[in-house]
Design an enzyme around this catalytic site. Structure first.
Site, PDB file in Angstrom:
ATOM      1  N   VAL B  42       0.843  -1.190   0.000  1.00  0.00           N
ATOM      2  CA  VAL B  42       0.000   0.000   0.000  1.00  0.00           C
ATOM      3  C   VAL B  42       0.883   1.246   0.000  1.00  0.00           C
ATOM      4  CG1 VAL B  42      -1.820   1.182   1.255  1.00  0.00           C
ATOM      5  CG2 VAL B  42      -1.560  -1.285   1.465  1.00  0.00           C
ATOM      6  N   ASP B  43       0.508   2.251  -0.746  1.00  0.00           N
ATOM      7  CA  ASP B  43       1.213   3.534  -0.743  1.00  0.00           C
ATOM      8  C   ASP B  43       2.616   3.490  -1.335  1.00  0.00           C
ATOM      9  OD1 ASP B  43      -0.925   4.845   0.354  1.00  0.00           O
ATOM     10  OD2 ASP B  43      -0.261   4.532   2.423  1.00  0.00           O
ATOM     11  N   THR B 120      -2.607  -3.513  -9.526  1.00  0.00           N
ATOM     12  CA  THR B 120      -3.179  -4.420  -8.532  1.00  0.00           C
ATOM     13  C   THR B 120      -3.126  -3.806  -7.135  1.00  0.00           C
ATOM     14  OG1 THR B 120      -1.107  -5.540  -8.060  1.00  0.00           O
ATOM     15  CG2 THR B 120      -2.408  -6.378  -9.895  1.00  0.00           C
ATOM     16  N   PRO B 121      -4.086  -4.184  -6.281  1.00  0.00           N
ATOM     17  CA  PRO B 121      -4.152  -3.588  -4.941  1.00  0.00           C
ATOM     18  C   PRO B 121      -3.036  -4.081  -4.032  1.00  0.00           C
ATOM     19  CG  PRO B 121      -5.997  -5.094  -5.311  1.00  0.00           C
ATOM     20  CD  PRO B 121      -5.157  -5.144  -6.528  1.00  0.00           C
ATOM     21  N   GLY B 477     -30.791 -35.387  10.047  1.00  0.00           N
ATOM     22  CA  GLY B 477     -31.594 -34.515  10.899  1.00  0.00           C
ATOM     23  C   GLY B 477     -30.789 -34.136  12.125  1.00  0.00           C
ATOM     24  N   SER B 481     -33.497 -35.742  16.812  1.00  0.00           N
ATOM     25  CA  SER B 481     -34.658 -35.637  15.925  1.00  0.00           C
ATOM     26  C   SER B 481     -35.395 -36.975  15.836  1.00  0.00           C
ATOM     27  CB  SER B 481     -34.226 -35.177  14.532  1.00  0.00           C
ATOM     28  OG  SER B 481     -33.329 -36.114  13.969  1.00  0.00           O
ATOM     29  N   LYS B 483     -33.675 -39.911  14.401  1.00  0.00           N
ATOM     30  CA  LYS B 483     -33.124 -40.682  13.276  1.00  0.00           C
ATOM     31  C   LYS B 483     -32.912 -42.145  13.645  1.00  0.00           C
ATOM     32  CE  LYS B 483     -29.409 -38.205  13.075  1.00  0.00           C
ATOM     33  NZ  LYS B 483     -29.763 -37.269  14.157  1.00  0.00           N
ATOM     34  N   SER B 484     -32.173 -42.364  14.745  1.00  0.00           N
ATOM     35  CA  SER B 484     -31.817 -43.731  15.121  1.00  0.00           C
ATOM     36  C   SER B 484     -33.064 -44.548  15.478  1.00  0.00           C
ATOM     37  CB  SER B 484     -30.856 -43.716  16.316  1.00  0.00           C
ATOM     38  OG  SER B 484     -29.662 -43.077  15.945  1.00  0.00           O
ATOM     39  N   SER B 551     -25.240 -35.760   9.678  1.00  0.00           N
ATOM     40  CA  SER B 551     -24.774 -35.348   8.338  1.00  0.00           C
ATOM     41  C   SER B 551     -25.296 -33.956   7.980  1.00  0.00           C
ATOM     42  CB  SER B 551     -25.161 -36.378   7.278  1.00  0.00           C
ATOM     43  OG  SER B 551     -26.490 -36.796   7.377  1.00  0.00           O
TER      44      SER B 551
END
Lengths: 316, 640
Positions: B42-43, B120-121, B477, B481, B483-484, B551
């Protein structure tokens, strides 16, 4: 035609490609990438010299096929008559479909450049373009913008990503490495692609000269009816319409004039000139002391960031 | 002090333009094109230097100059003098902040050459924009503020320029006017840089003392630098040796972009020739298939070519009707590139989101698009010391090395031999953002030597013997929730119906196969990858497999989906609102997560991405586990 020169030992002498050869090959590569990856591409065709070159490149890119996308002209009803004539001919010669869109709201309100100032560009061009893209579901639009035209253009990627509302976020552009373009996007989002980003005004003229590409006669000097408005010289392309909108008949003087860029006739300043051939036009361009966009009223008045502002809002 | 030059005649041949435009056009047409970048901290004065080049090359028109003078007085940083940086900093945010954010492309020409310069910056934050500019450059001008010497960004930009293959480096020691044109300090900076350059294997660079602001040694030799005998910056740019035709001497390569089929009688393959030359009759192969044929025609709109060369866009036709489409690479038959599905590469991470080892990303290389995963980093490079540091991931602007594997073999070469076939980008599969740039080193040996063993008893035989159709029922889920519980009910019912099943449960797998994995994003991804592979083997054995894993990420579930034959992956979304799952809190985990003693808990401080189009969705607020199981059974049966 490519030349081949073989050395006595059978190896080829390298073939030197000129900078125009390289620019052409790069543009063709870009056009093909879009066609391979986009669902529904379209080419914005404005009838100007840059559009003429872009269209020529499209023909080359897909030959012997026809370019597999339509042309779209976002019309303001205020273009030069000669532009309308060339528009139809160019599409016919290319064997491509030509779509014309006029913003119905602007048509209904009789939006014109005299009474409505920047609203003219906003409604006819910015809104008109968004309407046309949405209506047809185009996901990629080719535009003939060049990086040497304007400062915010100089910052834009070749594949310029737009949000679902057509906004451009200049502070957060996708990195664009080598000639690998990321054309993936979500539903509703779109990409503006600029195949001639790296061409300069001189490159465009030289290419038109070399390949004998048809451009509007307005680029060449001729005696034309002109009037003065706001300190600038304009062509009275449709005097009756001018009179209706202005409420008086402007003073018409015949002068030898031509145009460096083409847009709406009441917004495109003419230059007095005797350049009647392409080499003369190029000569005049190289010796002039003002920039190409200087004659465009659209760029003035909104401060130095006016083009960027328009682009963020969806202007091309 | 150097005078501000009037529009210099060194650039445009005004006299020739005025007297003989045709001669000028011929001269202009045959100029070579050099692409270069300006970079540095920069600069250090990058934008000012480019503004100076444009100004001196008469590319600033009167109307632009008037605007520039007004802007300089209003928001400039150079007092009453013209602030050239305002010519290139074109974005409103840049002008307000007085910094360069994105790369700007500018154009100018001299009698000898045309130039495209990418400004470029300098800010580290915008490194990705600097890389965008560097990737297409033939030459890099690295600016250094003579008062400050070599800084971190000087080193970073030098490394990046070197990495992406810019071999022609200029060290422009700028602001010489501010150190009174002191030779000793200039020499010290050059010596400093030389030591650094040697350490990163930069073989050569050209040091030039300049002042972009005053114009010293930019286009004309400066009387203030009598001790400097080398070329001006412009003279160097005009004569720098870069061989644009070197690619022509390499073996032929053309990635196919598009199949050109205007009618039934023509089938052409369009692309940009990446390397070498091609003539009708040349023997070629289409990779990755390896099918051989020969070139019939090189078609262009202006007539067939006798020879096509690197950097030309052409359309080829073949003498045989062989399979060839976008993504294939047409190559010299006797000198083909690598085809492999595993390789090592240097990577530059460009996104705010860190790299996740094991996560599939899109990889685009030439015209090939494949799914790829990155292995854990081998190392990350410290850009100050060039040390190789251990790393678990790559974050924004990180540069490092890792192994990659792709879901199918790709055609490539080492980046050192070909930018087109060795450079790639990674794309996020959900956001479509460009995440990283990569440069391939070499194929991994194991990708050549590990071949799949064909077995006589295949998956169809296994399944037929069990009199059933294999399926993978993937339950996803939140924790708690159900699932199992539901998966267990479904398996019980399938067993009563004489189906051969196996249930892979998240907690059970983590006690064995995946006991080495934690709950970071990277470990979660590896967890799912392994479960996916095991489930795939089990379906190959003819089983109906049920999996119950949170998952949480869409991309990994989709990865497992693509591993399976079409239609065999059944995603079952066990849809339970977070509040309900948390209220149940069967294992007391939500309580711990809320208390902060359990980190990376899905739904609390780690995201869950619900499926967008699951095959089956069960709502456990409205259904009991038994009802949910019956609902699922009705959807998936008969499975014969």
């Amino acid at each position: 035609m490519a030349r081949t020169f073989d050395r006595p030992d059978g190896t080829a002498v390298p073939q030197t490609l000129t900078h125009l050869d390289r620019l052409e090959a790069e543009s063709i590569h870009i056009l093909r990438e879009v066609v391979a990856e986009a669902a529904r591409p379209v080419m914005l065709y404005s009838v100007g010299k840059d559009s003429a070159v872009m269209l020529h490149l499209a023909k080359k890119a897909f030959y012997p096929s026809l370019p597999p996308f339509p042309l779209l002209h976002v019309d303001t009803t205020w273009k030069f008559q000669a532009m309308y004539a060339l528009r139809e001919k160019a599409a016919r010669d290319a064997g491509m479909d030509l779509l014309i869109h006029q913003n119905p709201a602007a048509l209904e309100r009789g939006i014109n450049p005299f009474d409505h100032g920047s609203l003219h560009t906003d409604m006819w061009k910015t809104e008109g373009l968004k309407q046309a893209l949405d209506e047809h579901g185009f996901d990629v639009a080719f535009g003939g913008a060049r990086r040497d035209e304007e400062k915010s253009r100089a910052k834009e990627r070749i594949f310029s990503f737009r949000s679902a509302t057509h906004g451009w976020d200049p502070k957060n552009q996708r990195p664009e490495l080598w000639n690998l373009y990321n054309a993936r996007k979500a539903k509703g989002e779109s990409i503006r692609v600029f195949p001639i980003s790296n061409w300069t005004e001189l490159d465009i003229w030289q290419y038109i000269h070399l390949h004998n590409i048809e451009i509007a006669p307005l680029y060449f000097s001729a005696k034309r009816p002109t009037y003065n408005w706001d300190g600038q010289l304009f062509m009275a392309d449709d005097i009756d319409r001018l009179q209706r909108v202005l409420g008086h008949r402007p003073d018409i003087v015949e002068r030898s004039i031509r145009f460096r860029t083409l847009g709406c006739f009441p917004l495109t300043g003419a230059i007095e000139s005797e350049a009647r051939t392409l080499p003369e036009i190029i000569q005049e361009m190289l010796l002039t002391t003002t920039s190409e966009r200087q004659g465009r009223v659209i760029d003035r008045g909104d401060g130095d960031a006016s083009m960027e502002k328009k682009k963020r809002e969806g202007y091309f | 002090m150097a005078e501000t030059l009037p529009h210099s005649s060194a650039y445009q041949t005004d006299a020739l333009i005025a007297s003989d435009i045709d001669a000028y056009l011929v001269q202009n047409q045959n100029k070579s094109l050099l692409r270069f970048i300006t970079c540095g901290s920069v600069d250090d004065g990058k934008s000012t230097l480019i503004g100076r080049l444009l100004y001196d090359s008469k590319l600033i028109f009167d109307d632009q100059l008037a605007a520039l003078e007004a802007d300089s007085a209003r928001i400039g940083t150079q007092g009453q003098a013209i602030d050239f940086a305002l010519l290139v900093d074109g974005l409103a945010a840049e002008r307000e902040q007085g910094i360069t954010i994105d790369v700007a492309y500018r154009f100018f020409a001299t009698e000898k050459r045309k130039f495209i310069v990418a400004d470029t910056p300098g800010h580290e934050q915008y490194t990705r924009n600097m890389i965008t500019g560097a990737s297409t450059a033939d030459l890099a001008v690295i600016l250094v503020d003579a008062r400050k010497g070599i800084l971190t960004q000087t080193r970073r930009h030098s490394i990046i320029a070197h990495l992406v293959g810019v071999r022609n480096l200029v060290l422009a020691v700028n602001k010489m006017d501010l150190i009174d044109y002191d030779q000793a300090r200039y020499d010290a900076i050059v010596a400093d840089y030389r030591a650094f350059a040697t350490s990163i294997k930069i073989a050569a660079f050209t040091p030039i003392p300049i002042s972009g602001f005053k114009g010293d040694n930019v286009t004309t030799p400066s009387p203030n630098l009598p001790w400097y005998a080398g070329p001006t910056l412009m003279a160097h740019l005009e004569t720098a040796d870069f061989d644009a035709t070197v690619a022509q001497s390499k073996p032929f390569r053309m990635p196919v972009q598009w199949v050109n089929r205007p009618n039934l009688d023509f089938r052409g393959f369009s692309g940009l020739i990446a390397a070498g030359t091609v003539k009708p009759g040349d023997a070629v192969r289409v990779l990755p298939s390896g099918k051989a044929t020969s070139v019939a025609r090189i078609v262009t709109m202006t007539g067939d070519l006798e020879t096509g060369v690197a950097a030309q866009s052409v359309t080829l036709t073949f003498t045989d009707e062989i399979d060839c489409s976008r993504g294939d690479v047409v190559v010299a038959a006797d000198d083909p590139p690598e085809v492999a599905d595993q390789f090592e590469a240097t990577i530059i991470w460009l996104a705010d989101d860190a790299m996740l080892p094991g996560r599939p990303y899109w990889l685009k290389l030439g015209t090939q698009l494949v799914s790829a995963t990155v292995q854990p980093p081998k190392y990350q490079t410290n850009v100050n010391t060039m040390e190789q540091l251990a790393a678990k991931t790559f974050e924004l602007n990180a540069i490092g090395v890792a192994n990659f594997s792709t879901d199918k073999p790709i055609v490539f070469e080492a980046y050192a031999d070909s930018r087109t076939l060795g450079g790639f980008i990674l794309i996020d599969k959900i956001t479509n953002a460009t995440m990283a740039a990569g440069m391939i080193h070499f194929a991994l040996r194991r990708s050549h030597n590990v071949h799949r063993q064909a077995t006589d008893v295949g998956r169809e035989t296994h399944a037929a013997l069990k009199n059933q159709t294999p399926r993978l029922l993937w339950f996803t889920g939140l924790s708690g929730s159900g699932k199992s519980t539901i998966a267990n009910e479904v398996e019980k019912r399938l067993n009563l119906m004489n189906r051969h099943t196996f249930l892979l449960d998240g907690d059970n797998i983590r006690h064995g196969l995946n006991k080495d994995l934690g709950f970071t994003d990277a470990d979660r991804i590896e967890n799912i990858r392994r479960v996916g592979e095991v489930a795939k083997l089990m379906t190959d054995a003819g089983l109906i497999v049920l999996t119950a894993f949170i998952s949480p990420f869409r991309v990994e579930r989709d990865m497992v989906r693509t591993m399976m034959p079409e239609g065999e992956f059944i995603e079952i979304f066990v849809d339970t609102p977070l509040a309900v799952a948390e209220a149940r809190d069967v294992k007391g985990l939500y309580k711990k997560a809320r208390a902060g003693t359990l980190k990376n808990f899905t739904g609390i401080d780690s995201p869950y991405e619900p499926p967008e189009q699951p095959e089956i969705r069960v709502n456990t607020v409205e259904m009991t586990p038994v009802e949910a199981a019956e609902f699922i059974i009705r959807q998936v049966m008969p499975l014969k």
